[in-house]
Write a protein that holds these residues in place. Structure first.
Motif, PDB file in Angstrom:
ATOM      1  N   THR A  27       0.775  -1.138   0.015  1.00 47.75           N
ATOM      2  CA  THR A  27      -0.007  -0.082  -0.004  1.00 47.75           C
ATOM      3  C   THR A  27       0.884   1.268   0.040  1.00 47.75           C
ATOM      4  O   THR A  27       0.668   2.242  -0.668  1.00 47.75           O
ATOM      5  N   ASP A  28       1.824   1.358   0.874  1.00 48.05           N
ATOM      6  CA  ASP A  28       2.752   2.660   0.951  1.00 48.05           C
ATOM      7  C   ASP A  28       3.697   2.618  -0.161  1.00 48.05           C
ATOM      8  O   ASP A  28       4.259   3.713  -0.311  1.00 48.05           O
TER       9      ASP A  28
ATOM     10  N   ARG B  76       0.588   7.139  -1.729  1.00 50.81           N
ATOM     11  CA  ARG B  76       0.915   7.257  -0.428  1.00 50.81           C
ATOM     12  C   ARG B  76      -0.073   8.357   0.173  1.00 50.81           C
ATOM     13  O   ARG B  76      -0.597   8.386   1.123  1.00 50.81           O
ATOM     14  N   GLU B  77      -0.230   9.553  -0.550  1.00 50.78           N
ATOM     15  CA  GLU B  77      -1.180  10.546  -0.195  1.00 50.78           C
ATOM     16  C   GLU B  77      -2.604  10.187  -0.015  1.00 50.78           C
ATOM     17  O   GLU B  77      -3.266  10.435   1.035  1.00 50.78           O
TER      18      GLU B  77
ATOM     19  N   HIS C 208      -3.272   7.101   0.559  1.00 58.18           N
ATOM     20  CA  HIS C 208      -3.464   6.185   1.700  1.00 58.18           C
ATOM     21  C   HIS C 208      -3.414   6.961   3.095  1.00 58.18           C
ATOM     22  O   HIS C 208      -4.226   6.479   4.081  1.00 58.18           O
ATOM     23  N   ILE C 209      -2.590   8.064   3.266  1.00 49.31           N
ATOM     24  CA  ILE C 209      -2.417   8.715   4.396  1.00 49.31           C
ATOM     25  C   ILE C 209      -3.962   9.461   4.434  1.00 49.31           C
ATOM     26  O   ILE C 209      -4.366   9.414   5.814  1.00 49.31           O
TER      27      ILE C 209
END
Length: 164
Positions: free
Chosen positions: A131-132, A139-140, A142-143
């Motif tokens: 995922t990361d 990443r954005e 996911h965050i």
């Protein structure tokens, strides 16, 4: 073979929680078409919990009578499939993905294989991405999902959703 212990789990939103004591027997993946439809997925991972030591600890599941002999329990709020129940039996089947620690119970068999996806044998050859590791945009995203997460944690809570 699963060891005797206490298993807890519940739905994604936390409205329904359960507890099973003892051993989860017959852990398996069911590929039958009925389980595919009930899970909205290619298979349904299940294991038997003794009815005598099983209880719902929060909320009340909804039930769909999928056949004369089987009803399926789910969360009415978020739709998570939770149970495969044959009320006349001494056990209830728990959907393994709803356990707080799903790695605790490893499937030992498969059923309904006549409906299994023929390409499952090729899954190990598909490209994989964590995922990361999906690049800056991934990443954005996911965050942002983590920061707005409304999913119940993988443990029992006194209150849910948490008081803000």
């Amino acid at each position: 073979m699963s060891i005797a212990r206490i298993y807890t789990g519940g739905c994604q939103c936390g409205a329904v929680r359960y507890r099973a004591e003892g051993t989860l027997d017959d852990p398996h993946l069911c590929h039958c078409r009925m389980c595919q439809k009930a899970a909205g997925n290619y298979f349904l991972p299940l294991a038997n919990a003794a009815r005598a030591t099983f209880r719902v600890t929060r909320g009340a599941p909804g039930w769909f009578q999928s056949s004369e002999h089987v009803r399926r329990g789910f969360c009415r709020d978020c739709g998570t499939p939770l149970f495969y129940d044959m009320p006349k039996e001494s056990f209830i089947n728990i959907v393994l993905g709803s356990l707080d620690d799903p790695e605790d119970v490893r499937p030992h068999a498969q059923s309904g294989v006549e409906s299994r996806m023929f390409w499952f044998s090729q899954l190990a050859r598909l490209p994989e991405t964590e995922t990361d590791a999906a690049g800056p945009a991934g990443r954005e995203r996911h965050i942002a999902i983590l920061e707005s997460n409304r999913q119940h944690p993988d443990y029992d809570t006194d209150h849910w959703p948490p008081e803000e």
